[in-house]
Design an enzyme around this catalytic site. Structure first.
Site, PDB file in Angstrom:
ATOM      1  N   ASP A 212     -12.389   4.796 -16.397  1.00  0.00           N
ATOM      2  CA  ASP A 212     -11.077   4.120 -15.917  1.00  0.00           C
ATOM      3  C   ASP A 212     -10.812   3.321 -16.982  1.00  0.00           C
ATOM      4  O   ASP A 212     -11.227   2.920 -18.021  1.00  0.00           O
ATOM      5  CB  ASP A 212     -11.493   3.556 -14.729  1.00  0.00           C
ATOM      6  CG  ASP A 212     -10.722   3.455 -13.803  1.00  0.00           C
ATOM      7  OD1 ASP A 212      -9.421   4.009 -14.007  1.00  0.00           O
ATOM      8  OD2 ASP A 212     -10.765   3.164 -12.588  1.00  0.00           O
ATOM      9  N   HIS A 352      -4.508  12.926  -9.309  1.00  0.00           N
ATOM     10  CA  HIS A 352      -4.163  11.425  -9.141  1.00  0.00           C
ATOM     11  C   HIS A 352      -3.464  10.829 -10.271  1.00  0.00           C
ATOM     12  O   HIS A 352      -2.417  10.425  -9.907  1.00  0.00           O
ATOM     13  CB  HIS A 352      -5.613  10.633  -9.131  1.00  0.00           C
ATOM     14  CG  HIS A 352      -5.789   9.212  -8.962  1.00  0.00           C
ATOM     15  ND1 HIS A 352      -4.842   8.739  -8.226  1.00  0.00           N
ATOM     16  CD2 HIS A 352      -6.249   8.134  -9.791  1.00  0.00           C
ATOM     17  CE1 HIS A 352      -4.817   7.221  -8.388  1.00  0.00           C
ATOM     18  NE2 HIS A 352      -5.719   7.193  -9.281  1.00  0.00           N
TER      19      HIS A 352
END
Ligand code: N7H
Length: 487
Positions: A212, A352
């Site tokens: 991330d 996403h």
């Protein structure tokens, strides 16, 4: 006293330093663009007329904290609180300049709308979502009511949030003891959440296992120039109030930022079971590889961080770890300024990262209005053997999501409501974002996940990410803490 102990320990070399990194309290995964050096940031800031001494540390640095505590409080005695804030807390509040240097602990403070009112600050900051608070936004965000919310978020009595980051929970706890003893009865604790980077090789990865914090915008006046290939570049006023490109604000609000906090629970064993049960059946792939491909296509990146648009069939860990290459794509072919809106063989439109940053799907050059700086951190333990065996979450874990922006309706709220939750974004029948898209608890249709059959629909009956609520805050500048908020 506490700070003296910390600096003594530091001078004895008891805290690890990361070569080339800023403060030792930050992690530094190679997949993320490096933070600018203090010298480079100062040069960028001076060219853009930005005062990094005045901006709180957490706003611009992204998802790099090693350990971080979120301490939510109510102001019980405004007069005492203001006095202590100005005299004893302010010197402990960490600036952006300081975190690029060498600190062993960082403290930031932010206030909700009701918190500002409790301090007798009634100026309108020009953000209706901030003024209404997150509870009023629950339906817009797609939450199925508030029954899953942490009870303390259901209400408007959270006045403030302190963020304390360090490389050990012990340092965080001793800092908290110091700060709460300074503030004494002027505040009461409402709730707290301890976040931590995941252990070992998972450091920098969120709980589903994906790297991330790769793609945060470069903010003019802070990040290195030129930016990394593919990195969005935004004017400082997109993140900081009163700066270039922002609307008119009260003078004292300049250099502050709206902080959207969300506690997002992740159902990791259930997510893994879904992948195992639904492998993409592509010639040459084992069932495991088919499951990995499904997960990667739901996110738009592989676990390593490699984008599926550049590595469409199998993970490419070298690409994932390379911050110069891993964000260098637009969803269009080289030289094109618009994506092919019928072809999702390399990346689903619903993935996403494509939902929340459509890049060339909306045409290039990219729109710069809907960007946020993500500064969150995972919370909760690793999946236990029992949970993995039963495919069932027993202990809560997830993402303590933090987004900074100068306008909530253009930033976090826009992305969640008008992009991730919107079946028809970026164009007709794309479906929900399979990771964060929310349909008030009802099942979600996601299209385009199967590269071998783009007209195949997937129905998700489980929300693998569940909202536990949160609040909107204003993270003021350091000068605002010294003046408006403490006198
Ligand atoms: Fe997302 N995930 O693991 O699936 N996110 N996110 N996010 N997210 C990103 O590119 C994740 C959430 C954004 O610039 C990555 O840095 C999870 C919310 C944006 O190309 C991964 C949760 C919102 C980006 C995840 C969650 C966003 C982004 C790839 C909740 C806003 C950058 C790493 C538990 C409303 C897109 C990277 C770009 C990237 C995950 C929440 C927004 C792996 C698990 C609520 C703007």
């Amino acid at each position: 006293m506490k700070l003296t102990i910390l600096s003594t320990l530091t001078s004895l070399g008891l805290f690890t330093r990361l070569a080339g990194a800023a403060s030792p309290i930050l992690i530094n995964p190679s997949a993320q663009p490096q933070l600018p050096s203090l010298k480079a940031a100062k040069a960028a800031a001076s060219a853009a007329g930005l005062d990094l001494d005045n901006v709180q540390a957490d706003i611009l640095i992204g998802m790099r904290k090693n350990k971080e505590l979120f301490f939510f409080f109510e102001i019980a005695n405004a007069k005492d609180f203001k006095a202590k804030l100005g005299s004893d807390i302010l010197p402990l509040v960490t600036s952006t300049t300081q975190i690029l240097g060498n600190v062993t602990v960082a403290l930031n403070i932010a206030f909700s709308h009701t918190g500002l009112l409790a301090l007798n600050v009634s100026d309108t900051l020009g953000d209706p979502d901030f003024s209404a608070g997150q509870l009023a936004n629950a339906a817009t965000l797609g939450d199925p009511g508030t029954t899953n919310w942490v009870p303390q978020f259901v209400g408007t009595n959270i006045h403030g949030l302190m963020l304390i980051a360090s490389d050990t929970v012990d340092i965080i706890n001793s800092t908290l003891v110091n700060v709460t003893s300074i503030l004494g009865d002027s505040i009461t604790e409402v709730y707290s959440l301890q976040g931590a980077a995941r252990p070992g090789p998972e450091q920098g990865h969120e709980h589903f296992g994906f790297q991330d914090g790769i793609s945060n915008p470069a903010v003019v006046g802070f990040n290195a120039v030129p930016p990394k290939p593919g990195q969005a570049v935004v004017p400082p006023g997109q993140i900081l109030l009163g700066e270039d490109s922002d609307i008119a604000r009260p003078a004292w609000a300049k250099d502050g930022s709206f902080l959207a906090f969300r506690q997002l629970k992740q159902l990791v064993p259930e997510f893994n079971k879904f992948l195992t049960d639904n492998p993409i059946n592509e010639p040459g792939l084992t069932p495991q590889q088919g499951s990995d491909l499904l997960g990667a296509r739901m996110i738009g990146r592989w676990k390593s961080g490699a984008p599926v648009f550049l590595a469409p069939t199998v993970d490419n860990p070298e690409l994932g770890a390379n911050a110069t290459l891993n964000n260098d794509f637009t969803f269009a072919e080289p030289g094109q300024t618009k994506s092919n809106l019928t072809d999702q063989t390399k990346c689903p439109f619903s993935a996403h990262i494509r939902k929340v940053r459509p890049r060339a799907d909306l045409g290039l050059p990219e729109n710069t209005t809907h960007h946020i700086v993500r500064g969150g951190i995972p919370y909760g333990p690793e999946v236990t053997a029992d949970e993995a065996a039963s495919n069932t979450t027993e202990i809560e874990r997830g993402l303590a999501f933090v987004a900074y922006q100068s306008n909530l309706a253009n930033g976090f709220q826009f992305m969640q409501h008008l992009w991730a939750n919107n079946f028809n974004f970026s164009h007709a029948a794309v479906g929900f974002d399979p990771i964060i898209g929310a349909n008030m608890g009802a099942q979600r249709i996601v299209n385009g996940l199967d590269p071998t059959n783009s007209s195949r629909s997937t129905t998700l009956v489980t929300d693998f990410v569940q909202s536990r609520g949160g609040e909107y805050f204003f993270s003021p500048s350091i000068s605002a803490i010294a003046t408006m908020l403490s006198v």
